[in-house]
Design a protein around this motif. Structure first.
Motif, mmCIF file in Angstrom:
data_model
loop_
_atom_site.group_PDB
_atom_site.id
_atom_site.type_symbol
_atom_site.label_atom_id
_atom_site.label_comp_id
_atom_site.label_asym_id
_atom_site.label_seq_id
_atom_site.Cartn_x
_atom_site.Cartn_y
_atom_site.Cartn_z
ATOM 1 N N ALA A 1 -9.716 -2.208 -30.776
ATOM 2 C CA ALA A 1 -9.150 -3.327 -30.017
ATOM 3 C C ALA A 1 -9.312 -4.632 -30.794
ATOM 4 O O ALA A 1 -8.404 -5.469 -30.816
ATOM 5 C CB ALA A 1 -9.826 -3.431 -28.656
ATOM 6 N N ILE A 2 -10.458 -4.799 -31.450
ATOM 7 C CA ILE A 2 -10.659 -6.012 -32.247
ATOM 8 C C ILE A 2 -9.896 -5.895 -33.560
ATOM 9 O O ILE A 2 -9.301 -6.857 -34.034
ATOM 10 C CB ILE A 2 -12.158 -6.204 -32.552
ATOM 11 N N GLN B 1 -6.250 -6.993 -33.765
ATOM 12 C CA GLN B 1 -5.887 -8.361 -33.387
ATOM 13 C C GLN B 1 -5.150 -9.127 -34.485
ATOM 14 O O GLN B 1 -4.118 -9.744 -34.212
ATOM 15 C CB GLN B 1 -7.132 -9.142 -32.928
ATOM 16 N N ARG C 1 -17.909 -6.602 -32.935
ATOM 17 C CA ARG C 1 -17.727 -7.952 -32.390
ATOM 18 C C ARG C 1 -17.154 -8.889 -33.452
ATOM 19 O O ARG C 1 -16.305 -9.726 -33.171
ATOM 20 C CB ARG C 1 -19.063 -8.497 -31.882
ATOM 21 N N ASP D 1 -13.364 0.032 -28.730
ATOM 22 C CA ASP D 1 -13.906 -1.307 -28.942
ATOM 23 C C ASP D 1 -13.518 -1.864 -30.300
ATOM 24 O O ASP D 1 -13.007 -2.966 -30.441
ATOM 25 C CB ASP D 1 -15.444 -1.202 -28.908
#
Lengths: 710, 488
Positions: free
Chosen positions: B477-478, B481, B54, B474
């Protein structure tokens, strides 16, 4: 409704457990597989009745594939009437077929010892058989050898009986456990496909179904034909999936959604342009054409008959090949939004119907006739959808699943009986022919010896031919009616032509189907086995036949116009507007079907005509049909020319040009090295010069060139 | 404290390699290597679990002085792009040790080299300093050169030489590029991010030139057409564990370099060169697939090697799309291809150990004799052809999704490879495992428990990630960025 998740999960768990632990525990594996599908079947029926009672659709999904911090593609399921109908069909047929398989997967002991496997597995197997086949062929009349003019060797059952003695006892197929693992995997994938609520999820299971089919067609993998058929099926359907995948990418980039429900909204409200709908629908349709074996990707299905017959019944008749039809039905709002896409669907469907039926007229392998029939009937379903009647297309899928599964299982029963009786004798076989346990020219007279098989096959054949009031009649009538309605309501000349195709197909279907029935059951036995050993199959096989015979008779009543169009109302709800039966059309098609049966009777029952029908004069039409319009040959040529030859050319190019250049450069460097070796003189001043020269160059770079850039 | 974990993952294998040299007996080497790589794998897994997807960004970061006068420091850290590759490296090295358990030829040297290789490759993935990056990059060459040259097949010397000359030539370009950055940006540092700030201020022509220099260095490694011909030779001659590591992680160094150096440091140049990159990607994908198909009457291992070329083309396509999803797909494709190709080479090795031939036409019906190996090979093949439910599909699908919107035609062409791949994989499986068993193969044995373990681990990872892709995606994907934002 949450129970819906269990429907695919249970067979999948059975697959995992069998695959990991029970491959050698054949008995246990079989039971586990049957139990899992039985539980799924019970849940499916429960959900079905809830839907029938008016329960709202159930939809659930969760994020599956992250695309960024907050975006993810979903994995989700949806239970609505369309899915519920399919769930019931798939689980019920799969359950019956698995029970049947427990009886079917046995083989005479000697075949097992020879390691050749099952009736269908031992055809033209091994070098000895091959060599012998050639010897036989060499002796044979030249006329007999040409494909297209097989003669019937004077059958002499007694003579063969002397060779054989009583048939060998049966032993279980060594791949029994593996078989049930595969079939559970396949069923689970199919059920997942049915439940999927979005394009990505359906694609996942779509490919899973393809895998199941690949494994099951190639179940007897030591047999080259089976292995090749498995590969052919996989690659051909993958070609369709190539379009399907691009369709998913295209629709996602155009709309940003994958859920069928939301795509439908976009299409129905017009937020999706007609161009997008046309391109998207046609790309998806490419996948459907591959999976449902529609022209021009139909070539894999006849070959897929190399798999065990129960597999043919489940995968290549009742369920998997219906997936293409189901996909079109699922994405129907997108198709409906584009008249041109609809016309393409209808045309492919209508053309495939008549095209496949024509090839069914001359096939001599009982399973291949069924295969062509399947392709043809799938064409009917597509035609119904393309004519705008989702109810008609799906209704035909629904009834067809039962009677076609029954047809295949009865065919399997015939093969099983003949094989058990000794008709598998490889010494008799021309390697280019179907084995004589499968060749309808070497059957006959089984009516009295295998009455359950005979009666149930006749019922299924009548249903397929469209004789009222059997199931096939009602659904076929709906398709014809939908095409007729479309033709009279703005569809134009194309739909009239398609109606003509569909009507001619009725005649052809009745004819080829009863050609099989009469050649198999009427008259006297013409094959190599000793007739006294031809006996009915065991109860585990005949019981599913009897059970399947029931829906083959009555399933159509659910959608009958006189009884309130139950199927259509259930499927389409308020959108449904089914009309009355068009009596002249129904009468005409029934007459044609009866005519086709009569024609088959005259041709194959009457002794004087029999020989001629079995030894048709070689003609261009006959040869064209028998060789399936040479489409396989055309494809092979295309693949050789544009894929294989290119591959070898590129291999050559890579070795000689690209790598040649590399090695050439290396050699060049080597020779330069030889010449500049003289630089290495061992004299310190020369080295110093080189060092300082280099430094100077670097300085020039740093002081002169670098500032130019900065 | 956190960063110690990363240091352990990085240095433990090197330490292990040094200790190996002092082991008294040859027989101890393999047990020791297994322990070291096993512990490293556990630590890497722990790292993977502890990483907070996250939050994203560089985590477990630390810096230590290396050559202060040059502005080079030992700065390491991992993010969503590098961490999956670190884990992949730890996993494959561990399995490489498992699979080479019975090595009898100079086992101490052998296992020491494998351990050294692990540190070198991990170093490439975790370092944030360009000079250190280059050193690790070069450090990887020596062990692989020796692994091919000593434990390889009949033409091992040719292949090893070709491998080293080709890659060293590539790294020469890379070195020029890195030094050029160092000097032109004038920041007096090799720190990746500070160089990037300086490099982006350079004139576009200079940026493009530097991009091309580094690109050639990485293109050799990936490999990208026409710099790929060392790969089939190296693979055919390399011992099985060498092939596993070569295809599984070494090729990924090239892709990683493209992302971390070329694209991150020179985004404008990347944008400039995109049409060429896309064209190369499509060529790679299709050319590799045709090349693989062209081996159908030839060497099984060369077929798999060619399929690697094809699959690495997807990586380039995803990167060249310059979209967040495309770059995510490229990283994921590197991870998935690493596991799948490792399994494929492992299976080829198991077959070769038994048949002592790799010629496809000489094999037939092997499945009856070795059902486990056949099953493993079929699963690897299915994963390779992108069957959903296995992780190969995830990488390819993300690349297609990411590229289709910007380069529809190129993506369609590349997507056609799924048909070609299905063709050569099923054809290969057909010829090797199906059909009647030849008499000469009637005495072959199936896999041993140790081999079954190695195969099962990879199959497990392939299916786990295929069914539950977010376990890896997951993080990626972060992780992509910040890079993707450069192209927004």
């Amino acid at each position: 409704m949450e129970l819906a998740w269990l429907i695919p999960v249970l067979p999948f768990a059975a697959f995992a457990v069998i695959g990991l632990f029970l491959r050698r525990q054949a008995e246990l594996a079989g039971w586990l597989s049957v139990l899992a599908i039985a539980a799924s079947c019970a849940i499916a029926w429960l959900l079905f009745f809830r839907m029938l009672g008016g329960a709202p659709p159930y939809e659930a999904q969760f994020p599956w594939l992250a695309l960024g911090p907050d975006v993810a593609l979903p994995f989700g399921i949806r239970v609505d009437p369309l899915a519920a109908v399919m769930l019931v069909v798939v689980t019920t047929v799969s359950l019956l077929i698995q029970i049947y398989s427990r009886g079917y997967l046995y083989e005479p002991e000697e075949a097992a010892e020879a390691g050749t496997g099952h009736p269908e597995a031992d055809a033209a197997h091994g070098e000895a058989a091959q060599a012998h086949g050639e010897a036989v062929a060499a002796q044979a009349d030249a006329n007999e050898r040409t494909r297209g003019a097989h003669g019937v060797r004077p059958p002499s059952a007694a003579e063969h009986g002397e060779h054989h003695g009583p048939p060998a006892p049966l032993v279980r197929d060594p791949g029994f456990g593996r078989y049930f693992a595969y079939i559970s995997l396949f069923t689970a994938s199919m059920l997942g496909l049915v439940l999927a609520n979005n394009l990505l999820t359906i694609y996942l299971f779509w490919e899973g179904v393809g895998l199941g089919s690949y494994l099951l067609i190639g179940f007897w993998y030591t047999k080259p034909e089976a292995a090749m058929a498995a590969k052919k099926a996989f690659v051909t359907t993958r070609f369709g999936d190539f379009g399907f995948l691009i369709g998913i990418l295209y629709l996602w980039w155009q709309t940003g959604v994958l859920e069928f429900g939301r795509l439908a909204e976009l299409a129905e409200t017009g937020a999706m342009s007609e161009t997008v709908a046309t391109i998207g629908a046609l790309l998806l349709f490419m996948g459907a054409v591959g999976k449902s074996a529609q022209f021009p990707l139909h070539v894999w299905l006849p070959d897929a008959m190399e798999g065990p017959t129960p597999v043919s019944a489940l995968i290549h008749a009742a369920t998997m090949v219906a997936a293409g039809v189901y996909l079109v039905a699922r994405a129907f709002p997108i198709f409906e939004h584009s008249p041109s896409a609809m016309l393409v669907v209808a045309f492919i469907g209508g053309f495939t119907a008549i095209f496949a039926a024509s090839m069914g007229l001359v096939a001599t392998d009982i399973k291949r006739v069924m295969a062509f029939s399947t392709v043809s009937q799938l064409g009917y379903m597509m035609l119904g959808l393309g004519a705008g009647a989702i109810g008609a297309g799906m209704f035909h899928l629904f009834t067809h699943a039962f009677f076609k599964a029954l047809l295949f299982l009865t065919a399997g029963s015939v093969i099983f009986i003949l094989h058990r009786a000794g008709a598998h004798d490889p010494e008799d076989i021309d390697p280019r022919d179907p084995p004589r346990a499968q060749d309808i020219r070497y059957m006959g007279g089984m009516w009295k010896r295998a009455p359950i098989t005979g009666i149930t096959m006749t019922i299924a054949a009548l249903s397929l031919a469209g004789i009222p009031p059997l199931a096939g009649f009602w659904s076929k009538d709906e398709v014809l009616l939908a095409t007729y309605e479309r033709a009279t309501h703005g569809g134009g000349a194309a739909y009239w032509l398609l109606l003509l195709f569909a009507i001619i197909t009725v005649l052809l279907t009745a004819f080829y189907m009863f050609r099989v029935v009469f050649l198999t059951f009427a008259g006297s036995y013409r094959g190599p086995a000793d007739p006294q050993y031809i006996k009915e199959s065991p109860a585990s096989m005949t019981l599913p036949l009897l059970v399947l015979a029931v829906p083959s008779v009555v399933a159509g009543l659910w959608g009958a116009p006189q009884l309130g169009h139950g199927f259509g109302h259930f499927l389409e709800g308020a959108d449904f507007h089914g009309g009355e039966m068009n009596l002249p059309l129904a009468l005409f098609s029934t007459l044609l079907a009866v005519g086709g049966i009569a024609l088959a009777w005259l041709t194959y029952k009457n002794g004087s005509l029999l020989a001629m029908a079995m030894n048709p004069r070689p003609s261009a039409v006959y040869a064209t049909l028998l060789n399936r319009y040479w489409i396989d040959e055309l494809y092979m040529w295309l693949i050789d020319t544009f894929i294989i030859n290119w591959a070898f050319a590129i291999d050559w190019f890579d070795t000689h040009v690209i790598d040649g250049a590399v090695n050439g450069a290396a050699r060049l460097t080597g020779s330069i090295g030889n010449s500049v070796r003289q630089v290495q003189t061992g004299r310190i001043p020369a080295y110093a010069l080189a060092v300082f020269g280099g430094l100077a160059l670097i300085s020039i770079w740093a002081i002169v060139i670098r500032p130019l850039f900065s | 404290m956190e960063s110690t974990l990363l240091h352990l993952v990085l240095w433990l294998p090197l330490l292990g390699a040094i200790v190996t040299a002092f082991l008294g007996r040859d027989t101890l080497a393999r047990g020791w290597a297994l322990t070291v790589t096993g512990v490293t794998l556990l630590l890497a897994t722990w790292l993977f679990i502890r990483y907070d997807p996250r939050a994203g960004g560089m985590q477990f970061e630390s810096a230590a002085a290396f050559i202060p006068t040059l502005g080079s420091s030992l700065r390491i850290g991992v993010d969503g792009v590098s961490l999956p590759l670190v884990l992949l490296n730890a996993l494959l090295t561990f399995l490489a040790v498992v699979i080479s358990w019975n090595t009898t030829l100079r086992p101490r040297l052998y296992f020491a080299l494998i351990l050294l290789l692990e540190t070198a490759v991990t170093g490439v993935f975790v370092t944030l300093d360009l000079l250190v990056f280059f050193l690790f990059w070069e450090l990887e060459l020596a062990p692989m050169y020796l692994l091919i040259g000593i434990w390889g097949g009949a033409r091992r010397e040719y292949a090893a030489m070709k491998f080293i000359i080709y890659t060293v030539t590539g790294s020469a370009f890379m070195l020029i590029g890195i030094l050029a950055w160092y000097f032109t940006t004038g920041a007096g540092t090799f720190d990746l991010f500070r160089i990037a700030d300086g490099a982006r201020a350079l004139p576009l022509a200079a940026q493009t030139l530097f991009f091309i220099l580094l690109f050639i260095g990485f293109a050799v490694k990936v490999p990208i057409f026409p710099f790929h011909t060392w790969l089939p030779d190296a693979h055919v001659e390399a011992p099985t564990p060498g092939s596993i590591l070569l295809a599984g992680v070494l090729l990924k160094m090239g892709g990683y370099g493209l992302i971390r150096l070329c694209m991150t440091i020179l985004p404008d140049a990347a944008r400039q060169l995109v049409p060429i990159l896309v064209a190369l990607a499509v060529i790679n994908v299709l050319y590799g697939a045709y090349l693989a198909l062209g081996q159908i009457n030839g060497d099984l291992k060369k077929l798999i090697a060619a399929s690697s070329i094809s699959h690495m083309g997807y990586v380039l396509l995803g990167l060249a799309a310059l979209t967040p999803i495309g770059i995510e797909g490229a990283v994921m494709q590197m991870f998935t291809h690493g596991t799948i190709t490792a399994l494929l080479f492992m299976m080829v090795g198991l077959v070769y150990d038994r048949t002592h031939t790799r010629q496809i036409p000489e094999m037939s019906g092997l499945a009856t004799r070795m059902p486990f190996i056949a099953t493993g090979f079929v699963l690897a093949g299915l994963a390779s052809l992108g069957l959903p439910g296995m992780n190969g599909f995830i990488g390819e699908f993300l690349v297609f999704v990411g590229a289709f919107g910007v380069w529809p035609l190129a993506t369609i062409l590349a997507t056609f490879a799924i048909v070609l791949t299905a063709g050569y994989i099923t054809w290969m499986l057909l010829r090797v495992f199906m059909g009647p068993t030849m008499p000469r193969w009637s005495q072959l044995d199936d896999a041993t428990p140790r081999e079954r373990f190695a195969v099962s681990v990879l199959v497990g990872v392939i299916i786990l990630v295929g069914v539950y892709p977010n376990s890896v995606v997951d993080m990626i994907a972060i992780g992509v960025q910040p890079i993707a934002r450069l192209f927004a």
